[in-house]
Design a protein around this motif. Structure first.
Motif, mmCIF file in Angstrom:
data_model
loop_
_atom_site.group_PDB
_atom_site.id
_atom_site.type_symbol
_atom_site.label_atom_id
_atom_site.label_comp_id
_atom_site.label_asym_id
_atom_site.label_seq_id
_atom_site.Cartn_x
_atom_site.Cartn_y
_atom_site.Cartn_z
ATOM 1 N N TRP A 50 31.142 43.050 70.916
ATOM 2 C CA TRP A 50 32.156 43.479 69.947
ATOM 3 C C TRP A 50 31.563 43.385 68.569
ATOM 4 N N THR A 51 31.551 44.498 67.881
ATOM 5 C CA THR A 51 31.121 44.440 66.494
ATOM 6 C C THR A 51 32.274 44.963 65.668
ATOM 7 N N ALA A 52 32.396 44.457 64.469
ATOM 8 C CA ALA A 52 33.446 44.954 63.597
ATOM 9 C C ALA A 52 33.049 46.364 63.177
ATOM 10 N N LYS A 53 33.665 47.358 63.826
ATOM 11 C CA LYS A 53 33.337 48.756 63.517
ATOM 12 C C LYS A 53 33.916 49.121 62.170
ATOM 13 N N SER A 54 33.311 50.132 61.537
ATOM 14 C CA SER A 54 33.782 50.490 60.194
ATOM 15 C C SER A 54 35.146 51.160 60.264
ATOM 16 N N ARG A 55 35.524 51.739 61.402
ATOM 17 C CA ARG A 55 36.877 52.266 61.575
ATOM 18 C C ARG A 55 37.157 52.422 63.054
ATOM 19 N N ALA A 56 38.443 52.428 63.391
ATOM 20 C CA ALA A 56 38.806 52.493 64.809
ATOM 21 C C ALA A 56 38.793 53.913 65.330
ATOM 22 N N THR A 57 38.982 54.887 64.445
ATOM 23 C CA THR A 57 39.022 56.274 64.894
ATOM 24 C C THR A 57 37.631 56.873 64.784
ATOM 25 N N THR A 58 37.409 57.952 65.522
ATOM 26 C CA THR A 58 36.140 58.655 65.426
ATOM 27 C C THR A 58 36.323 59.814 64.466
ATOM 28 N N PRO A 59 35.603 59.808 63.346
ATOM 29 C CA PRO A 59 35.760 60.956 62.453
ATOM 30 C C PRO A 59 35.439 62.249 63.203
ATOM 31 N N THR A 60 36.278 63.272 63.033
ATOM 32 C CA THR A 60 36.098 64.494 63.823
ATOM 33 C C THR A 60 35.233 65.521 63.115
ATOM 34 N N SER A 61 35.006 65.359 61.828
ATOM 35 C CA SER A 61 34.153 66.339 61.181
ATOM 36 C C SER A 61 33.244 65.614 60.201
#
Ligand code: HH2
Length: 275
Positions: free
Chosen positions: A264-275
Motif C-alpha cells: 500500500w502506498t499513499a497514491k496521489s489520487r484514488a481515481t485514474t485520470p482519463t486524459s
C-alpha cells in the motif's frame, strides 16, 4: 486524506484552525505526515449543526485554498473541497481544487454541472436527512443494502448528468444518520459497498461511536479507535481514509497492507485520470 476544517464548530477540532494561515500551515503539516489529499471544509456537518450561508462558507475556505495553491510543494497534494453547495464548489475549483467531497451526494441541482464542467473528481456520500436532525432515531431494514442502493442510484444520476464515472468515489457516510450498530454493520460489510466498483472513502476519524464503543475518556481524540476501523476498512477494500491524524493512520495502514500481502502506498489520487 487529511482533514482541514476551517470552522468554528467542527465536532473534534472546531476553532483550532479557523484562521487561514493556521489552516494552510496545518495542511502542510498533514502533507508532511503523508497525506496526498487535503479535504478543506467550511461548514460543520456534525449531528445537530446548523447550515452555513454560502458567503460565510466561501469566506472561510477561499483564503485557505488560495494559500494552499500558492504554497511550494515537493509533491503537491490533491485539494478537495468538502461542501454541499455548488457555488462554493465552483469557486473552489477555480482556485485549484480538483475533488468535490459532497456529503449530500449532489442534492444541489447545480452541483452535477459544476463537477462535470470542471472535470473534477467527486465523492458521493450517503447521509440520511440533514445534519441538524439526522441522528433522530435513524432506522433501516438493512443498512448496507439501503446505503448501497442509494450510492448506486447517485452514481447513475451523476453519470446521467455528465460526470465521468471514472472520477466518482463513494462513501457510506459513517455517523450520518446512523446508530452505532449501523456504523459497525457498514464497516463489517464494507466489501459490499466496494463491490459497486468505485473507490470507497471511509470517514470514521474521531467520531463519537468510537468513543462509546472503545470507552475512550471524554475529550480524548479516539486515535487508536480510528486506526482500528481504518485497518478493517482497508482489509475490506477501502481506498481513501479521511483522517485528522495522518501520521498514525499512514503507519498503521502500511503495516496492515504489508500483512495482507499488498503493497500500500499513499497514491496521489484514488481515481485514474482519463486524459
Ligand atoms: N465526515 C465529516 C465531514 N465530511 N466527508 C466524507 N466524504 N466522509 C465523512 O465521513 C465525512 C465527510 C464529519 O467529520 P469532520 O469534518 O471531522 O467534522 P465536521 O463536519 O464537524 O467539520
Amino acid at each position: 486524506m487529511g482533514i482541514v476544517n476551517v470552522t468554528p464548530d467542527s465536532f473534534s477540532d472546531g476553532g483550532r484552525f479557523s484562521g487561514a494561515d493556521a489552516a494552510v500551515e496545518h495542511g502542510r503539516e498533514l502533507v508532511g505526515e503523508g497525506a496526498t489529499i487535503l479535504d478543506v471544509g467550511g461548514e460543520s456537518t456534525r449531528p445537530g449543526s446548523a447550515p452555513v450561508a454560502a458567503e460565510q462558507e466561501l469566506a472561510r475556505v477561499l483564503p485557505v485554498l488560495e494559500g494552499l495553491a500558492a504554497s511550494e510543494w515537493d509533491a503537491p497534494p490533491q485539494i478537495s473541497i468538502d461542501t454541499r453547495k455548488a457555488s462554493v464548489a465552483r469557486a473552489a475549483l477555480s482556485v485549484g481544487a480538483t475533488l468535490v467531497n459532497d456529503v449530500s451526494a449532489l442534492r444541489d441541482p447545480e452541483m452535477p454541472g459544476v463537477v462535470a464542467d470542471g472535470g473534477a473528481d467527486c465523492c458521493l456520500m450517503h447521509m440520511r436527512g440533514e445534519p441538524r436532525t439526522m441522528q433522530n432515531d435513524p432506522r433501516y431494514e438493512d443498512v448496507v443494502d439501503e446505503v448501497k442502493a442509494f450510492l448506486e442510484e447517485r452514481l447513475h444520476f451523476a453519470v446521467r448528468e455528465g460526470v465521468d464515472e471514472q472520477r466518482v468515489l463513494l462513501d457510506p457516510g459513517i455517523g450520518f444518520g446512523k446508530t452505532d450498530e449501523h456504523n459497525l454493520e457498514l464497516l463489517r460489510r464494507l466489501d459490499e459497498i466496494v463491490a459497486i466498483g468505485r473507490p470507497v472513502v471511509i470517514g470514521t476519524s474521531r467520531k463519537g461511536f468510537l468513543g462509546r464503543i472503545g470507552r475512550t475518556p471524554p475529550g480524548a481524540e479516539r486515535i487508536a479507535a480510528t486506526l482500528a476501523t481504518n485497518v478493517l476498512a482497508l482489509e475490506r477494500g477501502a481506498s481513501v481514509f479521511r483522517v485528522h491524524d495522518v501520521a498514525p493512520a499512514r503507519e498503521s495502514l502500511l503495516v496492515a497492507a504489508a500483512t495482507l500481502g499488498a503493497r500500500w502506498t499513499a497514491k496521489s489520487r484514488a481515481t485514474t485520470p482519463t486524459s
